[in-house]
Design a protein around this motif. Sequence first.
Motif, PDB file in Angstrom:
ATOM      1  N   SER A   1       0.942  -1.153  -0.045  1.00 24.94           N
ATOM      2  CA  SER A   1      -0.063   0.054  -0.102  1.00 24.94           C
ATOM      3  C   SER A   1       1.062   1.150   0.112  1.00 24.94           C
ATOM      4  O   SER A   1       0.538   2.159  -0.452  1.00 24.94           O
ATOM      5  CB  SER A   1      -0.824  -0.096   1.101  1.00 24.94           C
ATOM      6  N   GLN A   2       2.023   1.276   0.773  1.00 24.31           N
ATOM      7  CA  GLN A   2       2.893   2.329   0.792  1.00 24.31           C
ATOM      8  C   GLN A   2       3.603   2.583  -0.701  1.00 24.31           C
ATOM      9  O   GLN A   2       3.648   3.611  -0.965  1.00 24.31           O
ATOM     10  CB  GLN A   2       4.052   2.352   1.766  1.00 24.31           C
ATOM     11  N   VAL A   3       3.907   1.457  -1.419  1.00 24.67           N
ATOM     12  CA  VAL A   3       4.289   1.603  -2.784  1.00 24.67           C
ATOM     13  C   VAL A   3       3.496   2.302  -3.629  1.00 24.67           C
ATOM     14  O   VAL A   3       3.701   3.216  -4.515  1.00 24.67           O
ATOM     15  CB  VAL A   3       4.938   0.158  -3.300  1.00 24.67           C
ATOM     16  N   ASN A   4       2.264   1.696  -3.477  1.00 22.64           N
ATOM     17  CA  ASN A   4       1.137   2.387  -4.372  1.00 22.64           C
ATOM     18  C   ASN A   4       0.643   3.667  -4.246  1.00 22.64           C
ATOM     19  O   ASN A   4       0.740   4.544  -5.005  1.00 22.64           O
ATOM     20  CB  ASN A   4      -0.254   1.570  -4.153  1.00 22.64           C
ATOM     21  N   SER A   5       0.725   4.152  -2.821  1.00 19.29           N
ATOM     22  CA  SER A   5       0.579   5.550  -2.397  1.00 19.29           C
ATOM     23  C   SER A   5       1.591   6.621  -2.715  1.00 19.29           C
ATOM     24  O   SER A   5       1.326   7.656  -3.346  1.00 19.29           O
ATOM     25  CB  SER A   5       0.195   5.704  -0.931  1.00 19.29           C
ATOM     26  N   PHE A   6       2.976   5.903  -2.618  1.00 17.12           N
ATOM     27  CA  PHE A   6       4.192   6.828  -3.106  1.00 17.12           C
ATOM     28  C   PHE A   6       3.940   6.911  -4.798  1.00 17.12           C
ATOM     29  O   PHE A   6       4.047   8.303  -5.075  1.00 17.12           O
ATOM     30  CB  PHE A   6       5.400   5.876  -2.866  1.00 17.12           C
ATOM     31  N   ALA A   7       3.476   5.922  -5.442  1.00 15.34           N
ATOM     32  CA  ALA A   7       3.380   6.067  -6.952  1.00 15.34           C
ATOM     33  C   ALA A   7       2.372   7.136  -7.009  1.00 15.34           C
ATOM     34  O   ALA A   7       2.496   8.036  -7.792  1.00 15.34           O
ATOM     35  CB  ALA A   7       3.080   4.800  -7.664  1.00 15.34           C
ATOM     36  N   LEU A   8       1.162   7.096  -6.404  1.00 14.73           N
ATOM     37  CA  LEU A   8      -0.030   7.810  -6.696  1.00 14.73           C
ATOM     38  C   LEU A   8       0.710   9.391  -6.154  1.00 14.73           C
ATOM     39  O   LEU A   8       0.277  10.344  -6.996  1.00 14.73           O
ATOM     40  CB  LEU A   8      -1.122   7.615  -5.813  1.00 14.73           C
ATOM     41  N   ALA A   9       1.104   9.593  -5.040  1.00 10.08           N
ATOM     42  CA  ALA A   9       1.633  10.884  -4.629  1.00 10.08           C
ATOM     43  C   ALA A   9       2.676  11.422  -5.805  1.00 10.08           C
ATOM     44  O   ALA A   9       2.540  12.589  -5.956  1.00 10.08           O
ATOM     45  CB  ALA A   9       2.623  10.793  -3.308  1.00 10.08           C
ATOM     46  N   ILE A  10       3.682  10.714  -6.203  1.00  6.35           N
ATOM     47  CA  ILE A  10       4.539  11.254  -7.281  1.00  6.35           C
ATOM     48  C   ILE A  10       3.488  11.913  -8.532  1.00  6.35           C
ATOM     49  O   ILE A  10       3.767  12.832  -9.106  1.00  6.35           O
ATOM     50  CB  ILE A  10       5.294  10.255  -7.808  1.00  6.35           C
ATOM     51  N   VAL A  11       2.382  10.907  -9.092  1.00  6.42           N
ATOM     52  CA  VAL A  11       1.885  11.490 -10.080  1.00  6.42           C
ATOM     53  C   VAL A  11       0.904  12.634  -9.813  1.00  6.42           C
ATOM     54  O   VAL A  11       0.950  13.609 -10.475  1.00  6.42           O
ATOM     55  CB  VAL A  11       0.681  10.318 -10.472  1.00  6.42           C
ATOM     56  N   LEU A  12       0.429  12.768  -8.658  1.00  8.69           N
ATOM     57  CA  LEU A  12      -0.309  13.980  -8.269  1.00  8.69           C
ATOM     58  C   LEU A  12       0.468  15.088  -7.966  1.00  8.69           C
ATOM     59  O   LEU A  12       0.331  16.281  -8.402  1.00  8.69           O
ATOM     60  CB  LEU A  12      -1.004  13.665  -7.032  1.00  8.69           C
ATOM     61  N   ILE A  13       1.667  14.909  -7.242  1.00 10.83           N
ATOM     62  CA  ILE A  13       2.672  16.084  -7.287  1.00 10.83           C
ATOM     63  C   ILE A  13       3.153  16.730  -8.462  1.00 10.83           C
ATOM     64  O   ILE A  13       3.193  17.833  -8.753  1.00 10.83           O
ATOM     65  CB  ILE A  13       3.860  15.901  -6.215  1.00 10.83           C
ATOM     66  N   PHE A  14       3.495  15.797  -9.476  1.00 10.12           N
ATOM     67  CA  PHE A  14       3.916  16.355 -10.817  1.00 10.12           C
ATOM     68  C   PHE A  14       2.857  17.147 -11.711  1.00 10.12           C
ATOM     69  O   PHE A  14       2.996  18.071 -12.132  1.00 10.12           O
ATOM     70  CB  PHE A  14       4.258  14.975 -11.767  1.00 10.12           C
ATOM     71  N   CYS A  15       1.525  16.605 -11.233  1.00 12.32           N
ATOM     72  CA  CYS A  15       0.249  17.356 -11.945  1.00 12.32           C
ATOM     73  C   CYS A  15       0.083  18.735 -11.414  1.00 12.32           C
ATOM     74  O   CYS A  15      -0.160  19.600 -11.884  1.00 12.32           O
ATOM     75  CB  CYS A  15      -0.853  16.529 -11.965  1.00 12.32           C
ATOM     76  N   LEU A  16       0.309  18.633 -10.060  1.00  7.10           N
ATOM     77  CA  LEU A  16       0.162  20.037  -9.379  1.00  7.10           C
ATOM     78  C   LEU A  16       1.302  20.938  -9.612  1.00  7.10           C
ATOM     79  O   LEU A  16       1.125  22.230  -9.754  1.00  7.10           O
ATOM     80  CB  LEU A  16       0.089  19.956  -7.808  1.00  7.10           C
ATOM     81  N   LEU A  17       2.642  20.282  -9.794  1.00 12.33           N
ATOM     82  CA  LEU A  17       3.667  21.503 -10.104  1.00 12.33           C
ATOM     83  C   LEU A  17       3.317  22.039 -11.469  1.00 12.33           C
ATOM     84  O   LEU A  17       3.702  22.954 -11.803  1.00 12.33           O
ATOM     85  CB  LEU A  17       5.027  20.388 -10.278  1.00 12.33           C
ATOM     86  N   TRP A  18       3.056  21.110 -12.466  1.00 14.08           N
ATOM     87  CA  TRP A  18       2.608  21.399 -13.970  1.00 14.08           C
ATOM     88  C   TRP A  18       1.724  22.355 -14.053  1.00 14.08           C
ATOM     89  O   TRP A  18       1.693  23.327 -14.633  1.00 14.08           O
ATOM     90  CB  TRP A  18       2.162  20.036 -14.761  1.00 14.08           C
ATOM     91  N   ILE A  19       0.591  22.431 -13.033  1.00 11.68           N
ATOM     92  CA  ILE A  19      -0.609  23.578 -13.036  1.00 11.68           C
ATOM     93  C   ILE A  19      -0.019  24.513 -12.491  1.00 11.68           C
ATOM     94  O   ILE A  19      -0.336  25.654 -12.953  1.00 11.68           O
ATOM     95  CB  ILE A  19      -1.737  22.903 -12.242  1.00 11.68           C
ATOM     96  N   PHE A  20       0.766  24.505 -11.376  1.00 11.35           N
ATOM     97  CA  PHE A  20       1.388  25.631 -10.590  1.00 11.35           C
ATOM     98  C   PHE A  20       2.636  26.343 -11.538  1.00 11.35           C
ATOM     99  O   PHE A  20       2.278  27.661 -11.421  1.00 11.35           O
ATOM    100  CB  PHE A  20       2.204  25.170  -9.399  1.00 11.35           C
ATOM    101  N   LEU A  21       3.249  25.635 -12.124  1.00 11.93           N
ATOM    102  CA  LEU A  21       4.369  26.069 -12.900  1.00 11.93           C
ATOM    103  C   LEU A  21       4.025  26.627 -14.407  1.00 11.93           C
ATOM    104  O   LEU A  21       4.679  27.363 -14.928  1.00 11.93           O
ATOM    105  CB  LEU A  21       5.628  25.154 -12.775  1.00 11.93           C
ATOM    106  N   LYS A  22       2.981  25.705 -14.829  1.00 12.20           N
ATOM    107  CA  LYS A  22       2.687  25.978 -16.161  1.00 12.20           C
ATOM    108  C   LYS A  22       3.747  25.891 -17.373  1.00 12.20           C
ATOM    109  O   LYS A  22       3.847  26.439 -18.234  1.00 12.20           O
ATOM    110  CB  LYS A  22       1.980  27.460 -16.452  1.00 12.20           C
ATOM    111  N   ASP A  23       4.448  24.733 -16.837  1.00 13.29           N
ATOM    112  CA  ASP A  23       5.633  24.415 -17.691  1.00 13.29           C
ATOM    113  C   ASP A  23       5.938  22.975 -17.620  1.00 13.29           C
ATOM    114  O   ASP A  23       6.241  22.811 -16.394  1.00 13.29           O
ATOM    115  CB  ASP A  23       6.977  25.502 -17.283  1.00 13.29           C
ATOM    116  N   LEU A  24       5.694  22.118 -18.575  1.00 12.11           N
ATOM    117  CA  LEU A  24       5.968  20.684 -18.349  1.00 12.11           C
ATOM    118  C   LEU A  24       7.582  20.367 -18.019  1.00 12.11           C
ATOM    119  O   LEU A  24       7.902  19.665 -17.084  1.00 12.11           O
ATOM    120  CB  LEU A  24       5.521  20.042 -19.742  1.00 12.11           C
ATOM    121  N   LYS A  25       8.353  20.927 -18.825  1.00 14.63           N
ATOM    122  CA  LYS A  25       9.732  20.766 -18.462  1.00 14.63           C
ATOM    123  C   LYS A  25      10.153  21.199 -17.145  1.00 14.63           C
ATOM    124  O   LYS A  25      11.031  20.311 -16.595  1.00 14.63           O
ATOM    125  CB  LYS A  25      10.394  21.431 -19.775  1.00 14.63           C
TER     126      LYS A  25
END
Length: 195
Positions: free
Chosen positions: A42-66
């Motif tokens: 469950s921790q491996v799954n939640s860590f993977a989900l956290a990475i995806v969500l954090i990446f999406c939030l970074l992308w929205i916040f920074l407005k720059d994929l790279k």
Amino acid sequence: QLGQNIEALQNSANPKLKGVAQFKVSGYQGLYANIINYVTQSQVNSFALAIVLIFCLLWIFLKDLKLALLSLLPNFLPVLVMLGFMGWAGINLDTATACIASIVLSFSIDDTLHFVHHFKRQVGAGVHPLKAQKETIAHVGKAIVLTSLILFTGYILMVFGSLKTVVYFGLLTAVSIAAALFSQLVLFPILLFLV
């Protein structure tokens, strides 16, 4: 390791019983092995989900994929250092140590957001990227160092506890925070400079 021992015991005992009976480990040890497996998965799954969500939030916040992808990369170093330290020190993965990766990721990504937000604001104001980087380290670096020292001190004091689980939790989190500090103030600026 407990789960592997139980499985090996069952695999060696059942053929010897030749279908007359079936050997199955029960009681606390079997239950504990199942709990460890469940928590780890469950921790491996939640860590993977956290990475995806954090990446999406970074992308929205920074407005720059790279820049969002680049901001995520240095946050893996503390987790890798923690896992490497666990292997080197012979610390097993259990219910307490399995959740440290997600906790460390939250500490590390917070510092990254402060750094990249200030850097992007400087570059947006027309400051040369190299100068913007130096100004960002001078401005945000103090806060990153101070919060890291406070967190490190708080967690390293846990090594004086009498419960082994608490000692491991404090030690591994403190090691990860030190790695996160190095990652934010050394590795991340180098990545920004190169990219």
